[in-house]
Design a protein around this motif. Structure first.
Motif, PDB file in Angstrom:
ATOM      1  N   ASN A  22       0.933  -1.277  -0.073  1.00 18.65           N
ATOM      2  CA  ASN A  22       0.146  -0.161   0.003  1.00 18.65           C
ATOM      3  C   ASN A  22       0.818   1.328   0.022  1.00 18.65           C
ATOM      4  O   ASN A  22       2.047   1.241   0.477  1.00 18.65           O
ATOM      5  CB  ASN A  22      -1.035  -0.135   1.205  1.00 18.65           C
ATOM      6  N   VAL A  23       0.223   2.435  -0.308  1.00 16.44           N
ATOM      7  CA  VAL A  23       1.129   3.642  -0.697  1.00 16.44           C
ATOM      8  C   VAL A  23       0.290   4.646  -0.237  1.00 16.44           C
ATOM      9  O   VAL A  23      -0.748   5.106  -0.534  1.00 16.44           O
ATOM     10  CB  VAL A  23       1.403   3.998  -2.059  1.00 16.44           C
ATOM     11  N   LEU A  24       0.909   5.543   0.820  1.00 14.87           N
ATOM     12  CA  LEU A  24       0.248   6.797   1.222  1.00 14.87           C
ATOM     13  C   LEU A  24       0.255   7.892   0.332  1.00 14.87           C
ATOM     14  O   LEU A  24       1.335   8.020  -0.253  1.00 14.87           O
ATOM     15  CB  LEU A  24       0.974   7.104   2.653  1.00 14.87           C
ATOM     16  N   LEU A  25      -0.988   8.491   0.079  1.00 15.83           N
ATOM     17  CA  LEU A  25      -0.990   9.235  -0.797  1.00 15.83           C
ATOM     18  C   LEU A  25      -1.210  10.713  -0.018  1.00 15.83           C
ATOM     19  O   LEU A  25      -2.532  10.883   0.383  1.00 15.83           O
ATOM     20  CB  LEU A  25      -2.276   9.147  -1.800  1.00 15.83           C
ATOM     21  N   ASP A  26      -0.297  11.440   0.324  1.00 16.40           N
ATOM     22  CA  ASP A  26      -0.380  12.686   1.285  1.00 16.40           C
ATOM     23  C   ASP A  26      -0.997  13.856   0.325  1.00 16.40           C
ATOM     24  O   ASP A  26      -0.655  14.186  -0.579  1.00 16.40           O
ATOM     25  CB  ASP A  26       1.089  13.226   1.619  1.00 16.40           C
ATOM     26  N   ALA A  27      -1.870  14.319   1.037  1.00 13.59           N
ATOM     27  CA  ALA A  27      -2.857  15.216   0.302  1.00 13.59           C
ATOM     28  C   ALA A  27      -2.083  16.497  -0.140  1.00 13.59           C
ATOM     29  O   ALA A  27      -2.298  17.214  -1.106  1.00 13.59           O
ATOM     30  CB  ALA A  27      -3.890  16.002   1.344  1.00 13.59           C
ATOM     31  N   VAL A  28      -0.909  17.083   0.633  1.00 12.95           N
ATOM     32  CA  VAL A  28      -0.015  17.877   0.414  1.00 12.95           C
ATOM     33  C   VAL A  28       0.581  17.810  -1.113  1.00 12.95           C
ATOM     34  O   VAL A  28       0.664  18.668  -2.039  1.00 12.95           O
ATOM     35  CB  VAL A  28       0.754  18.500   1.576  1.00 12.95           C
ATOM     36  N   VAL A  29       1.193  16.500  -1.013  1.00  9.76           N
ATOM     37  CA  VAL A  29       1.957  16.232  -2.459  1.00  9.76           C
ATOM     38  C   VAL A  29       0.855  15.685  -3.581  1.00  9.76           C
ATOM     39  O   VAL A  29       1.334  16.032  -4.625  1.00  9.76           O
ATOM     40  CB  VAL A  29       2.650  14.868  -2.135  1.00  9.76           C
ATOM     41  N   THR A  30      -0.258  15.247  -3.248  1.00  6.93           N
ATOM     42  CA  THR A  30      -0.981  14.864  -4.604  1.00  6.93           C
ATOM     43  C   THR A  30      -2.061  15.881  -4.959  1.00  6.93           C
ATOM     44  O   THR A  30      -2.269  15.651  -5.919  1.00  6.93           O
ATOM     45  CB  THR A  30      -1.766  13.585  -4.166  1.00  6.93           C
ATOM     46  N   GLY A  31      -2.280  16.669  -3.973  1.00 14.65           N
ATOM     47  CA  GLY A  31      -3.457  17.598  -4.240  1.00 14.65           C
ATOM     48  C   GLY A  31      -4.643  17.350  -4.179  1.00 14.65           C
ATOM     49  O   GLY A  31      -5.757  17.829  -4.533  1.00 14.65           O
ATOM     50  N   LEU A  32      -4.886  15.924  -3.584  1.00 19.14           N
ATOM     51  CA  LEU A  32      -6.205  15.465  -3.282  1.00 19.14           C
ATOM     52  C   LEU A  32      -6.715  16.205  -1.985  1.00 19.14           C
ATOM     53  O   LEU A  32      -5.879  16.823  -1.432  1.00 19.14           O
ATOM     54  CB  LEU A  32      -6.065  13.814  -2.773  1.00 19.14           C
ATOM     55  N   PRO A  33      -8.188  16.105  -1.682  1.00 16.34           N
ATOM     56  CA  PRO A  33      -8.429  16.820  -0.742  1.00 16.34           C
ATOM     57  C   PRO A  33      -8.198  16.321   0.801  1.00 16.34           C
ATOM     58  O   PRO A  33      -8.379  17.051   1.734  1.00 16.34           O
ATOM     59  CB  PRO A  33     -10.094  16.769  -0.738  1.00 16.34           C
ATOM     60  N   PHE A  34      -7.849  15.010   0.757  1.00 17.40           N
ATOM     61  CA  PHE A  34      -7.605  14.547   2.078  1.00 17.40           C
ATOM     62  C   PHE A  34      -6.399  13.529   1.877  1.00 17.40           C
ATOM     63  O   PHE A  34      -6.326  12.700   0.641  1.00 17.40           O
ATOM     64  CB  PHE A  34      -8.637  14.032   3.070  1.00 17.40           C
ATOM     65  N   SER A  49     -15.885   6.359 -19.016  1.00 18.30           N
ATOM     66  CA  SER A  49     -17.063   7.348 -19.258  1.00 18.30           C
ATOM     67  C   SER A  49     -17.607   7.437 -17.692  1.00 18.30           C
ATOM     68  O   SER A  49     -18.329   8.468 -17.640  1.00 18.30           O
ATOM     69  CB  SER A  49     -18.211   6.707 -19.943  1.00 18.30           C
ATOM     70  N   TRP A  50     -17.465   6.797 -16.622  1.00 15.42           N
ATOM     71  CA  TRP A  50     -17.940   6.898 -15.357  1.00 15.42           C
ATOM     72  C   TRP A  50     -17.138   7.980 -14.699  1.00 15.42           C
ATOM     73  O   TRP A  50     -17.493   8.702 -13.642  1.00 15.42           O
ATOM     74  CB  TRP A  50     -17.889   5.578 -14.645  1.00 15.42           C
ATOM     75  N   LEU A  51     -15.917   8.269 -15.124  1.00 15.71           N
ATOM     76  CA  LEU A  51     -14.995   9.097 -14.598  1.00 15.71           C
ATOM     77  C   LEU A  51     -15.222  10.842 -14.708  1.00 15.71           C
ATOM     78  O   LEU A  51     -15.725  10.882 -16.087  1.00 15.71           O
ATOM     79  CB  LEU A  51     -13.661   8.807 -15.107  1.00 15.71           C
ATOM     80  N   GLY A  52     -15.077  11.456 -13.713  1.00 16.17           N
ATOM     81  CA  GLY A  52     -15.375  12.918 -14.020  1.00 16.17           C
ATOM     82  C   GLY A  52     -14.073  13.491 -14.343  1.00 16.17           C
ATOM     83  O   GLY A  52     -12.833  12.886 -14.979  1.00 16.17           O
ATOM     84  N   GLU A  53     -14.085  14.600 -14.048  1.00 14.51           N
ATOM     85  CA  GLU A  53     -12.615  15.421 -14.167  1.00 14.51           C
ATOM     86  C   GLU A  53     -11.598  14.941 -13.165  1.00 14.51           C
ATOM     87  O   GLU A  53     -11.757  14.608 -12.275  1.00 14.51           O
ATOM     88  CB  GLU A  53     -12.652  16.988 -13.709  1.00 14.51           C
ATOM     89  N   ARG A  54     -10.273  14.988 -13.725  1.00 12.70           N
ATOM     90  CA  ARG A  54      -9.165  14.558 -12.979  1.00 12.70           C
ATOM     91  C   ARG A  54      -8.915  15.327 -11.732  1.00 12.70           C
ATOM     92  O   ARG A  54      -8.792  16.535 -11.827  1.00 12.70           O
ATOM     93  CB  ARG A  54      -7.829  14.651 -13.943  1.00 12.70           C
ATOM     94  N   ALA A  55      -8.907  14.681 -10.486  1.00  8.39           N
ATOM     95  CA  ALA A  55      -8.780  15.453  -9.334  1.00  8.39           C
ATOM     96  C   ALA A  55      -7.329  15.842  -9.028  1.00  8.39           C
ATOM     97  O   ALA A  55      -7.316  16.856  -8.355  1.00  8.39           O
ATOM     98  CB  ALA A  55      -9.309  14.317  -8.386  1.00  8.39           C
ATOM     99  N   SER A  56      -6.439  15.100  -9.426  1.00  4.97           N
ATOM    100  CA  SER A  56      -4.886  15.316  -9.252  1.00  4.97           C
ATOM    101  C   SER A  56      -4.066  14.560 -10.157  1.00  4.97           C
ATOM    102  O   SER A  56      -4.673  13.562 -10.967  1.00  4.97           O
ATOM    103  CB  SER A  56      -4.767  14.887  -7.775  1.00  4.97           C
ATOM    104  N   ARG A  57      -2.933  14.828 -10.200  1.00  6.00           N
ATOM    105  CA  ARG A  57      -1.865  13.862 -10.903  1.00  6.00           C
ATOM    106  C   ARG A  57      -0.618  13.637  -9.898  1.00  6.00           C
ATOM    107  O   ARG A  57      -0.199  14.531  -9.327  1.00  6.00           O
ATOM    108  CB  ARG A  57      -1.220  14.924 -11.915  1.00  6.00           C
ATOM    109  N   LEU A  58      -0.471  12.604  -9.896  1.00  7.47           N
ATOM    110  CA  LEU A  58       0.558  11.846  -8.869  1.00  7.47           C
ATOM    111  C   LEU A  58       2.166  12.319  -9.520  1.00  7.47           C
ATOM    112  O   LEU A  58       2.292  11.974 -10.562  1.00  7.47           O
ATOM    113  CB  LEU A  58       0.459  10.496  -8.594  1.00  7.47           C
ATOM    114  N   PRO A  59       2.841  12.548  -8.557  1.00  3.49           N
ATOM    115  CA  PRO A  59       4.230  12.746  -8.777  1.00  3.49           C
ATOM    116  C   PRO A  59       4.999  11.385  -9.172  1.00  3.49           C
ATOM    117  O   PRO A  59       4.545  10.241  -8.578  1.00  3.49           O
ATOM    118  CB  PRO A  59       5.019  13.354  -7.728  1.00  3.49           C
TER     119      PRO A  59
END
Length: 76
Positions: A22-34, A49-59
């Motif tokens: 498993n990989v921690l996705l830190d909100a500060v690094v990823t731009g995710l809301p949490f 087609s179920w996906l909405g707008e891209r929430a973030s881009r991972l480094p």
């Protein structure tokens, strides 16, 4: 079914971050809301087609870590 992606599930239970692959996705690094956790063991098939707008881009380093986790759980 049209075009699909296979993705690891994403979980908000940060206790899961300590589990193997498993990989921690830190909100500060990823731009995710949490802060979240990518869980390669929980692969999901997602219709694009179920996906909405891209929430973030991972480094790249996080993408590499998730790919390593996928290789581990799939024994590749």
């Amino acid at each position: 079914m049209g075009s699909c992606d296979v993705r690891p599930s994403v979980d908000s239970n940060l206790d899961r971050a300590g589990l193997a692959s498993n990989v921690l996705l830190d909100a500060v690094v990823t731009g995710l809301p949490f802060d979240s956790v990518a869980v390669p063991l929980g692969l999901e098939l997602v219709e694009r087609s179920w996906l909405g707008e891209r929430a973030s881009r991972l480094p790249p380093a996080l993408v590499d870590a998730i790919n390593d986790g996928l290789r581990a759980v799939l024994d590749l």
